[in-house]
Write an enzyme that holds these catalytic residues in place. Structure first.
Site, PDB file in Angstrom:
ATOM      1  N   ARG A  18      30.880  43.128  50.190  1.00 16.67           N
ATOM      2  CA  ARG A  18      30.098  41.887  50.131  1.00 16.67           C
ATOM      3  C   ARG A  18      31.042  40.721  49.894  1.00 16.67           C
ATOM      4  O   ARG A  18      32.175  40.913  49.484  1.00 16.67           O
ATOM      5  CB  ARG A  18      29.103  41.934  48.955  1.00 16.67           C
ATOM      6  CG  ARG A  18      27.919  42.795  49.258  1.00 16.67           C
ATOM      7  CD  ARG A  18      26.990  42.860  48.082  1.00 16.67           C
ATOM      8  NE  ARG A  18      26.609  44.254  47.873  1.00 16.67           N
ATOM      9  CZ  ARG A  18      26.155  44.766  46.760  1.00 16.67           C
ATOM     10  NH1 ARG A  18      26.022  43.997  45.696  1.00 16.67           N
ATOM     11  NH2 ARG A  18      25.827  46.033  46.669  1.00 16.67           N
ATOM     12  N   TYR A  23      36.356  37.327  48.851  1.00 15.26           N
ATOM     13  CA  TYR A  23      37.221  38.432  48.412  1.00 15.26           C
ATOM     14  C   TYR A  23      37.869  39.207  49.561  1.00 15.26           C
ATOM     15  O   TYR A  23      38.602  40.168  49.311  1.00 15.26           O
ATOM     16  CB  TYR A  23      36.426  39.387  47.516  1.00 15.26           C
ATOM     17  CG  TYR A  23      35.906  38.727  46.257  1.00 15.26           C
ATOM     18  CD1 TYR A  23      36.791  38.232  45.305  1.00 15.26           C
ATOM     19  CD2 TYR A  23      34.533  38.572  46.025  1.00 15.26           C
ATOM     20  CE1 TYR A  23      36.334  37.612  44.149  1.00 15.26           C
ATOM     21  CE2 TYR A  23      34.058  37.960  44.877  1.00 15.26           C
ATOM     22  CZ  TYR A  23      34.962  37.478  43.939  1.00 15.26           C
ATOM     23  OH  TYR A  23      34.507  36.860  42.801  1.00 15.26           O
ATOM     24  N   HIS A  85      37.240  35.707  31.765  1.00 12.42           N
ATOM     25  CA  HIS A  85      36.730  34.432  31.259  1.00 12.42           C
ATOM     26  C   HIS A  85      35.944  34.585  29.960  1.00 12.42           C
ATOM     27  O   HIS A  85      35.451  33.608  29.414  1.00 12.42           O
ATOM     28  CB  HIS A  85      35.844  33.779  32.332  1.00 12.42           C
ATOM     29  CG  HIS A  85      36.394  33.919  33.714  1.00 12.42           C
ATOM     30  ND1 HIS A  85      37.615  33.385  34.079  1.00 12.42           N
ATOM     31  CD2 HIS A  85      35.926  34.571  34.816  1.00 12.42           C
ATOM     32  CE1 HIS A  85      37.859  33.689  35.346  1.00 12.42           C
ATOM     33  NE2 HIS A  85      36.852  34.413  35.812  1.00 12.42           N
ATOM     34  N   ASP A  92      43.146  40.665  22.917  1.00  7.52           N
ATOM     35  CA  ASP A  92      43.731  41.316  21.742  1.00  7.52           C
ATOM     36  C   ASP A  92      44.388  42.647  22.105  1.00  7.52           C
ATOM     37  O   ASP A  92      45.417  43.009  21.520  1.00  7.52           O
ATOM     38  CB  ASP A  92      42.653  41.552  20.672  1.00  7.52           C
ATOM     39  CG  ASP A  92      42.220  40.268  19.974  1.00  7.52           C
ATOM     40  OD1 ASP A  92      42.878  39.218  20.178  1.00  7.52           O
ATOM     41  OD2 ASP A  92      41.221  40.308  19.225  1.00  7.52           O
ATOM     42  N   ILE A 106      42.097  37.810  43.065  1.00  8.74           N
ATOM     43  CA  ILE A 106      42.081  37.785  44.534  1.00  8.74           C
ATOM     44  C   ILE A 106      41.742  36.375  45.023  1.00  8.74           C
ATOM     45  O   ILE A 106      42.379  35.852  45.935  1.00  8.74           O
ATOM     46  CB  ILE A 106      41.056  38.823  45.052  1.00  8.74           C
ATOM     47  CG1 ILE A 106      41.514  40.233  44.654  1.00  8.74           C
ATOM     48  CG2 ILE A 106      40.882  38.698  46.561  1.00  8.74           C
ATOM     49  CD1 ILE A 106      40.436  41.298  44.825  1.00  8.74           C
ATOM     50  N   SER A 107      40.723  35.795  44.423  1.00 12.07           N
ATOM     51  CA  SER A 107      40.314  34.435  44.810  1.00 12.07           C
ATOM     52  C   SER A 107      41.084  33.406  43.982  1.00 12.07           C
ATOM     53  O   SER A 107      41.642  33.739  42.927  1.00 12.07           O
ATOM     54  CB  SER A 107      38.807  34.265  44.578  1.00 12.07           C
ATOM     55  OG  SER A 107      38.504  34.366  43.189  1.00 12.07           O
ATOM     56  N   ARG A 116      35.253  29.659  35.651  1.00  9.61           N
ATOM     57  CA  ARG A 116      36.331  30.590  36.040  1.00  9.61           C
ATOM     58  C   ARG A 116      37.722  30.002  35.784  1.00  9.61           C
ATOM     59  O   ARG A 116      38.732  30.642  36.060  1.00  9.61           O
ATOM     60  CB  ARG A 116      36.213  30.962  37.523  1.00  9.61           C
ATOM     61  CG  ARG A 116      34.958  31.725  37.862  1.00  9.61           C
ATOM     62  CD  ARG A 116      34.961  32.190  39.310  1.00  9.61           C
ATOM     63  NE  ARG A 116      33.608  32.423  39.782  1.00  9.61           N
ATOM     64  CZ  ARG A 116      32.923  33.555  39.592  1.00  9.61           C
ATOM     65  NH1 ARG A 116      33.483  34.572  38.971  1.00  9.61           N
ATOM     66  NH2 ARG A 116      31.674  33.667  40.035  1.00  9.61           N
TER      67      ARG A 116
HETATM   68  O1  CA2 Z   1      39.199  36.622  42.161  1.00 15.91           O
HETATM   69  C1  CA2 Z   1      39.184  37.620  41.431  1.00 15.91           C
HETATM   70  O2  CA2 Z   1      39.907  38.600  41.619  1.00 15.91           O
HETATM   71  C2  CA2 Z   1      38.181  37.701  40.262  1.00 15.91           C
HETATM   72  O3  CA2 Z   1      38.826  38.362  39.171  1.00 15.91           O
HETATM   73  C3  CA2 Z   1      37.011  38.515  40.767  1.00 15.91           C
HETATM   74  C4  CA2 Z   1      35.860  38.597  39.763  1.00 15.91           C
HETATM   75  C5  CA2 Z   1      35.477  37.190  39.289  1.00 15.91           C
HETATM   76  O4  CA2 Z   1      34.483  37.286  38.296  1.00 15.91           O
HETATM   77  C6  CA2 Z   1      36.667  36.433  38.752  1.00 15.91           C
HETATM   78  O5  CA2 Z   1      36.249  35.144  38.371  1.00 15.91           O
HETATM   79  C7  CA2 Z   1      37.757  36.322  39.799  1.00 15.91           C
HETATM   80  C8  CA2 Z   1      34.625  39.228  40.426  1.00 15.91           C
HETATM   81  C9  CA2 Z   1      34.866  40.548  41.066  1.00 15.91           C
HETATM   82  C10 CA2 Z   1      33.654  40.896  41.864  1.00 15.91           C
HETATM   83  O6  CA2 Z   1      34.065  41.307  43.127  1.00 15.91           O
HETATM   84  C11 CA2 Z   1      33.133  41.338  44.113  1.00 15.91           C
HETATM   85  C12 CA2 Z   1      33.577  41.787  45.329  1.00 15.91           C
HETATM   86  C13 CA2 Z   1      32.711  41.830  46.381  1.00 15.91           C
HETATM   87  C14 CA2 Z   1      31.392  41.447  46.213  1.00 15.91           C
HETATM   88  C15 CA2 Z   1      30.947  41.004  44.989  1.00 15.91           C
HETATM   89  C16 CA2 Z   1      31.817  40.959  43.921  1.00 15.91           C
END
Ligand code: CA2
Length: 150
Positions: A18, A23, A85, A92, A106-107, A116
């Protein structure tokens, strides 16, 4: 063989299924293979894990920290997902174990919602890589490897 850990937090099991616009299209199992290739290239063993549970991530950080102290690991690439976050407990754990961590997102979290923009992990990480997609994991493994051989 020396181990590099790659630890992934909540919802990263959904990678590639998704929200490709945020991502990308690489699944978690393909990402594991990409990390394994890079680890192998550097002569490292890979431990690659994902959990939706904060306590389990903490246990894995303790495990990795103990293995670094034992000279068996160079540290961990860590994408804590949304716990980035929120989690003082993960902060810790990294601080308490002195685990060398490269934080990966990733983002580009700084181009996204304000909630974020703050990370509890960054102050205790050796470095951070954000917004480079799944390539960030490979770069983070390289960075940990470079730090360990300095
Ligand atoms: O950008 C990143 O790697 C994050 O760590 C991804 C987290 C997000 O809460 C951070 O702010 C940034 C979310 C991971 C969820 O990944 C998904 C992948 C596909 C579809 C839905 C969620």
């Amino acid at each position: 063989m020396t181990v590099v850990y790659v630890l992934n937090g909540p919802n990263l099991n959904l990678l590639g299924t998704r929200r490709p616009e945020v991502y990308g299209t690489t699944t978690l199992s393909i990402l594991e293979e990409l990390c394994r290739e890079e680890a192998t290239r550097l002569g490292l063993d890979l431990v690659f894990r994902q959990s939706n549970h904060e306590g389990l991530l903490i246990d894995w950080i303790h495990e990795a920290g103990a293995r670094v102290k034992a000279g068996e690991s160079i540290g961990a690439v860590f994408n804590p997902g949304a716990y980035t976050h929120t989690s003082i407990a993960l902060h810790d754990a990294v601080e308490g174990t002195e685990l060398p961590v490269v934080e990966v997102h990733i983002s580009n979290v700084h181009r996204r919602e304000a909630f974020r923009h703050h990370s509890y992990i960054s102050p205790v990480a050796r470095g951070t890589i954000v917004g480079l997609g799944v390539d960030g994991y490979r770069l983070a493994i390289d960075a940990l490897h470079g730090m360990s051989s300095r």
